[in-house]
Structures are given as C-alpha cells and as structure tokens.
Design a protein around this motif. Structure first.
Motif, PDB file in Angstrom:
ATOM      1  N   VAL A  88       0.830  -1.199   0.000  1.00  0.00           N
ATOM      2  CA  VAL A  88       0.000   0.000   0.000  1.00  0.00           C
ATOM      3  C   VAL A  88       0.867   1.252   0.000  1.00  0.00           C
ATOM      4  CG1 VAL A  88      -1.637   1.351   1.380  1.00  0.00           C
ATOM      5  CG2 VAL A  88      -2.007  -1.094   1.054  1.00  0.00           C
ATOM      6  N   ALA A  89       1.948   1.253   0.785  1.00  0.00           N
ATOM      7  CA  ALA A  89       2.829   2.423   0.847  1.00  0.00           C
ATOM      8  C   ALA A  89       3.432   2.716  -0.528  1.00  0.00           C
ATOM      9  CB  ALA A  89       3.927   2.193   1.877  1.00  0.00           C
ATOM     10  N   ALA A  90       3.853   1.676  -1.229  1.00  0.00           N
ATOM     11  CA  ALA A  90       4.440   1.873  -2.557  1.00  0.00           C
ATOM     12  C   ALA A  90       3.391   2.379  -3.545  1.00  0.00           C
ATOM     13  CB  ALA A  90       5.062   0.574  -3.057  1.00  0.00           C
ATOM     14  N   LEU A  91       2.198   1.805  -3.491  1.00  0.00           N
ATOM     15  CA  LEU A  91       1.143   2.236  -4.409  1.00  0.00           C
ATOM     16  C   LEU A  91       0.718   3.662  -4.103  1.00  0.00           C
ATOM     17  CD1 LEU A  91      -0.847  -1.092  -4.380  1.00  0.00           C
ATOM     18  CD2 LEU A  91       0.324  -0.131  -6.369  1.00  0.00           C
ATOM     19  N   ASP A  92       0.614   3.995  -2.834  1.00  0.00           N
ATOM     20  CA  ASP A  92       0.251   5.364  -2.463  1.00  0.00           C
ATOM     21  C   ASP A  92       1.338   6.360  -2.859  1.00  0.00           C
ATOM     22  OD1 ASP A  92      -2.232   4.745  -1.466  1.00  0.00           O
ATOM     23  OD2 ASP A  92      -1.598   4.648   0.626  1.00  0.00           O
ATOM     24  N   ALA A  93       2.582   5.898  -2.916  1.00  0.00           N
ATOM     25  CA  ALA A  93       3.687   6.776  -3.325  1.00  0.00           C
ATOM     26  C   ALA A  93       3.727   6.987  -4.837  1.00  0.00           C
ATOM     27  CB  ALA A  93       5.019   6.213  -2.844  1.00  0.00           C
ATOM     28  N   GLY A  94       2.922   6.202  -5.571  1.00  0.00           N
ATOM     29  CA  GLY A  94       2.846   6.425  -7.010  1.00  0.00           C
ATOM     30  C   GLY A  94       3.168   5.247  -7.891  1.00  0.00           C
ATOM     31  N   ALA A  95       3.394   4.058  -7.303  1.00  0.00           N
ATOM     32  CA  ALA A  95       3.665   2.881  -8.126  1.00  0.00           C
ATOM     33  C   ALA A  95       2.423   2.502  -8.932  1.00  0.00           C
ATOM     34  CB  ALA A  95       4.089   1.707  -7.252  1.00  0.00           C
ATOM     35  N   ASP A  96       2.645   2.000 -10.133  1.00  0.00           N
ATOM     36  CA  ASP A  96       1.541   1.558 -10.978  1.00  0.00           C
ATOM     37  C   ASP A  96       1.210   0.094 -10.761  1.00  0.00           C
ATOM     38  OD1 ASP A  96       0.993   3.833 -13.241  1.00  0.00           O
ATOM     39  OD2 ASP A  96       3.057   3.854 -12.556  1.00  0.00           O
ATOM     40  N   ASP A  97       2.163  -0.670 -10.254  1.00  0.00           N
ATOM     41  CA  ASP A  97       1.935  -2.093 -10.008  1.00  0.00           C
ATOM     42  C   ASP A  97       2.961  -2.567  -8.995  1.00  0.00           C
ATOM     43  OD1 ASP A  97       0.828  -4.612 -10.185  1.00  0.00           O
ATOM     44  OD2 ASP A  97       0.907  -4.684 -12.381  1.00  0.00           O
ATOM     45  N   TYR A  98       2.705  -3.741  -8.410  1.00  0.00           N
ATOM     46  CA  TYR A  98       3.582  -4.286  -7.370  1.00  0.00           C
ATOM     47  C   TYR A  98       3.695  -5.783  -7.615  1.00  0.00           C
ATOM     48  CZ  TYR A  98       5.696  -4.598  -2.687  1.00  0.00           C
ATOM     49  OH  TYR A  98       6.559  -4.778  -1.624  1.00  0.00           O
ATOM     50  N   ILE A  99       4.904  -6.251  -7.873  1.00  0.00           N
ATOM     51  CA  ILE A  99       5.148  -7.652  -8.186  1.00  0.00           C
ATOM     52  C   ILE A  99       6.103  -8.206  -7.137  1.00  0.00           C
ATOM     53  CG2 ILE A  99       5.991  -9.257  -9.940  1.00  0.00           C
ATOM     54  CD1 ILE A  99       5.546  -6.838 -11.953  1.00  0.00           C
ATOM     55  N   THR A 100       5.693  -9.273  -6.458  1.00  0.00           N
ATOM     56  CA  THR A 100       6.521  -9.830  -5.391  1.00  0.00           C
ATOM     57  C   THR A 100       7.492 -10.866  -5.947  1.00  0.00           C
ATOM     58  OG1 THR A 100       4.762 -11.426  -4.880  1.00  0.00           O
ATOM     59  CG2 THR A 100       4.850  -9.426  -3.558  1.00  0.00           C
ATOM     60  N   LYS A 101       8.695 -10.864  -5.378  1.00  0.00           N
ATOM     61  CA  LYS A 101       9.705 -11.860  -5.731  1.00  0.00           C
ATOM     62  C   LYS A 101       9.457 -13.141  -4.924  1.00  0.00           C
ATOM     63  CE  LYS A 101      13.373  -8.385  -6.310  1.00  0.00           C
ATOM     64  NZ  LYS A 101      14.679  -7.939  -5.773  1.00  0.00           N
ATOM     65  N   PRO A 102       9.745 -14.303  -5.484  1.00  0.00           N
ATOM     66  CA  PRO A 102      10.146 -14.536  -6.869  1.00  0.00           C
ATOM     67  C   PRO A 102       8.933 -14.422  -7.802  1.00  0.00           C
ATOM     68  CG  PRO A 102       9.918 -16.619  -5.744  1.00  0.00           C
ATOM     69  CD  PRO A 102       9.689 -15.550  -4.703  1.00  0.00           C
ATOM     70  N   PHE A 103       9.171 -14.035  -9.041  1.00  0.00           N
ATOM     71  CA  PHE A 103       8.078 -13.876  -9.993  1.00  0.00           C
ATOM     72  C   PHE A 103       8.450 -14.593 -11.290  1.00  0.00           C
ATOM     73  CE2 PHE A 103      10.888 -10.182 -10.058  1.00  0.00           C
ATOM     74  CZ  PHE A 103      11.350 -10.211 -11.368  1.00  0.00           C
ATOM     75  N   SER A 104       7.439 -14.930 -12.074  1.00  0.00           N
ATOM     76  CA  SER A 104       7.719 -15.522 -13.384  1.00  0.00           C
ATOM     77  C   SER A 104       7.985 -14.395 -14.371  1.00  0.00           C
ATOM     78  CB  SER A 104       6.537 -16.375 -13.859  1.00  0.00           C
ATOM     79  OG  SER A 104       5.490 -15.556 -14.330  1.00  0.00           O
ATOM     80  N   MET A 105       8.901 -14.635 -15.290  1.00  0.00           N
ATOM     81  CA  MET A 105       9.231 -13.602 -16.270  1.00  0.00           C
ATOM     82  C   MET A 105       8.032 -13.310 -17.170  1.00  0.00           C
ATOM     83  SD  MET A 105      11.954 -11.783 -16.448  1.00  0.00           S
ATOM     84  CE  MET A 105      13.362 -12.724 -15.878  1.00  0.00           C
ATOM     85  N   ASP A 106       7.226 -14.330 -17.457  1.00  0.00           N
ATOM     86  CA  ASP A 106       6.042 -14.121 -18.298  1.00  0.00           C
ATOM     87  C   ASP A 106       5.058 -13.161 -17.629  1.00  0.00           C
ATOM     88  OD1 ASP A 106       6.947 -15.734 -20.316  1.00  0.00           O
ATOM     89  OD2 ASP A 106       5.824 -17.509 -19.682  1.00  0.00           O
ATOM     90  N   GLU A 107       4.872 -13.309 -16.301  1.00  0.00           N
ATOM     91  CA  GLU A 107       3.970 -12.398 -15.585  1.00  0.00           C
ATOM     92  C   GLU A 107       4.516 -10.982 -15.596  1.00  0.00           C
ATOM     93  OE1 GLU A 107       2.019 -11.549 -11.166  1.00  0.00           O
ATOM     94  OE2 GLU A 107       3.438 -13.209 -11.432  1.00  0.00           O
ATOM     95  N   LEU A 108       5.809 -10.849 -15.347  1.00  0.00           N
ATOM     96  CA  LEU A 108       6.427  -9.518 -15.367  1.00  0.00           C
ATOM     97  C   LEU A 108       6.245  -8.859 -16.728  1.00  0.00           C
ATOM     98  CD1 LEU A 108       8.262  -7.341 -14.055  1.00  0.00           C
ATOM     99  CD2 LEU A 108      10.194  -8.573 -15.058  1.00  0.00           C
ATOM    100  N   LEU A 109       6.490  -9.593 -17.800  1.00  0.00           N
ATOM    101  CA  LEU A 109       6.356  -9.032 -19.142  1.00  0.00           C
ATOM    102  C   LEU A 109       4.917  -8.624 -19.435  1.00  0.00           C
ATOM    103  CD1 LEU A 109       8.685 -11.526 -21.043  1.00  0.00           C
ATOM    104  CD2 LEU A 109       9.101  -9.080 -20.705  1.00  0.00           C
ATOM    105  N   ALA A 110       3.960  -9.445 -18.983  1.00  0.00           N
ATOM    106  CA  ALA A 110       2.554  -9.112 -19.209  1.00  0.00           C
ATOM    107  C   ALA A 110       2.161  -7.851 -18.457  1.00  0.00           C
ATOM    108  CB  ALA A 110       1.662 -10.281 -18.773  1.00  0.00           C
ATOM    109  N   ARG A 111       2.615  -7.725 -17.224  1.00  0.00           N
ATOM    110  CA  ARG A 111       2.295  -6.529 -16.436  1.00  0.00           C
ATOM    111  C   ARG A 111       2.987  -5.292 -17.012  1.00  0.00           C
ATOM    112  NH1 ARG A 111       0.341  -7.231 -10.877  1.00  0.00           N
ATOM    113  NH2 ARG A 111      -0.170  -9.421 -10.514  1.00  0.00           N
ATOM    114  N   LEU A 112       4.195  -5.485 -17.511  1.00  0.00           N
ATOM    115  CA  LEU A 112       4.917  -4.375 -18.132  1.00  0.00           C
ATOM    116  C   LEU A 112       4.194  -3.906 -19.391  1.00  0.00           C
ATOM    117  CD1 LEU A 112       7.369  -2.518 -18.384  1.00  0.00           C
ATOM    118  CD2 LEU A 112       8.575  -4.401 -19.505  1.00  0.00           C
ATOM    119  N   ARG A 113       3.781  -4.849 -20.229  1.00  0.00           N
ATOM    120  CA  ARG A 113       3.044  -4.476 -21.448  1.00  0.00           C
ATOM    121  C   ARG A 113       1.771  -3.723 -21.101  1.00  0.00           C
ATOM    122  NH1 ARG A 113       4.537  -9.774 -23.029  1.00  0.00           N
ATOM    123  NH2 ARG A 113       2.472 -10.557 -22.454  1.00  0.00           N
ATOM    124  N   ALA A 114       1.057  -4.201 -20.071  1.00  0.00           N
ATOM    125  CA  ALA A 114      -0.188  -3.541 -19.674  1.00  0.00           C
ATOM    126  C   ALA A 114       0.077  -2.127 -19.171  1.00  0.00           C
ATOM    127  CB  ALA A 114      -0.895  -4.361 -18.595  1.00  0.00           C
TER     128      ALA A 114
END
Length: 227
Positions: A88-114
């Motif tokens: 919440v702190a990161a999103l309130d500071a202006g983040a557009d999305d929050y991805i927790t580690k470890p993450f799949s590269m496919d998910e990261l790429l999809a969120r980045l494209r979006a």
C-alpha cells in the motif's frame, strides 16, 4: 523503441532481466542504487521503470517519490516485501503495479506491457460524459449506469466507488484511497466494506460476476477498471 530503467542491486537478477527485456525489443538501462537510478532517469527519460525497494543507499519508495516529482512514466515495483502495508505504501507513493519476488518472467512481461499500454491510452478529460464497455455504460454527468439500454439502480455508495474507478481507467486504485474517499479517513482498514460493495457492483454490471472483465481485483492492493 520502449526504453526501460531497471533499478535493482542483485546482479544476477539484473542480468536475467536485461537479457530477457532486450530479447523482446526493449532498450534497457540498469542502476544498482537509488542515486544512480535518479541520475539515469533524468538523463534518459525512460518509458517505464522496474524498481526494487531494498536498495543499498535509499529506500525504493524514496526513489519512487522523487520520480513522481517530474515523470508520469509507469513504475512497477519488484520486491521481496510481501506485507500489505509495504504494498500500500508503494502504491500510495505512485507505483503503478507491485510484483513480489520470486516472480515468473512471463507475468512480469505481461504486467509491463499492460502498464506501457495504459500510458498510450488517453486519460479521461474533465468533459468526458460517457464511458462505455461492451457490457454497460456509465454516464458521469447524469451519475447513472445502464445495461442493454436499461438504467441500473445504484446506491450512492456504489456510485461513488464506480465513479472513482471509471475516472482512472486501467490504473490500480488502492484499497486505502477508496476507503478514505468513500467512507472517510477513519475507515482506512475496513476492507470488508470494499468486498461487499464491489460484489454488489459486479452483480449489477458484469455479465459474469464471478469472472469480472471490467471491475478487477488486485488481491491485497486494490481495484482496477478495465474498459
């Protein structure tokens, strides 16, 4: 070419990200700390930023606030911090999305494209009146919604939630913001309110409320309206 800035102090992860992103046609700069990140961002003007919170010289949220002082480029936080308060702190500071580690590269790429796609979609202008999806229409001037040409009765609270989401198409609106804007500052942790009212909105507006296409939940973070 879409230019990215990766802010991460783990050299192995940086190498994996750079190789993967460059293979997808992105231009990539990397920074191992916040100071370097802000310098590169000012010089290179990235189209999007992948930002770790645990940096050696400053907290990632401080980097985020500094970026938000002059750029609207999407910032996707990638962090091992899983506590909802950190998200919440990161999103309130202006983040557009929050991805927790470890993450799949496919998910990261999809969120980045979006995230990049959303920056290419014009935001609602103050004189926007109608917002139309393939399932329902929202008339912001008349403060009403309709499906198949028939008005849908919404309570004042349902309308407030819907209007906030519709006025921020494609953007994640945090639970805290929704609670404070609709119920006031004392309701900051009453997330059960949101679950109840969002379920009601979906029943009234979505063709399949159990698999919503337009009123999307981001677990532990907030909600998003997708046209």
């Amino acid at each position: 070419m879409t230019r990215l800035l990766v802010v991460e102090d783990d050299p192995q992860l940086v190498r994996a990200l750079v190789i993967t992103l460059q293979a997808r046609g992105y231009g990539v700069d990397a920074a191992p700390d916040g100071t370097t990140a802000l310098r590169i961002a000012a010089a290179r003007r990235p189209d999007a930023v992948l930002l770790d919170l645990g940096l050696p010289d400053m907290d990632g949220t401080d980097v985020l606030r500094a970026l938000r002082g002059w750029t609207g480029a999407p910032v996707l936080v990638i962090s091992a911090r899983r506590a909802s308060g950190e998200k919440v702190a990161a999103l309130d500071a202006g983040a557009d999305d929050y991805i927790t580690k470890p993450f799949s590269m496919d998910e990261l790429l999809a969120r980045l494209r979006a995230a990049v796609r959303r920056t290419e979609t014009p935001a609602l202008t103050p004189d926007t009146v109608l917002v139309t999806t393939d399932e329902f229409t929202v008339d912001l001037a008349a403060k009403k919604a309709s499906r198949a040409g028939r008005d849908i009765r919404l309570t004042p609270t349902e309308w407030q939630l819907l209007e906030i989401l519709v006025r921020n198409p494609g953007r994640l609106v945090t639970q805290r913001r929704l609670l404070q804007d609709v119920w006031g500052v004392t309701a900051g942790n009453k997330t059960n309110y949101l679950r109840v009212y969002m379920a009601q909105l979906r029943r009234k507006l979505e063709a399949d409320p159990s698999h919503p296409r337009h009123l999307i939940t981001e677990p532990g973070m907030g909600y998003r309206f997708e046209e």
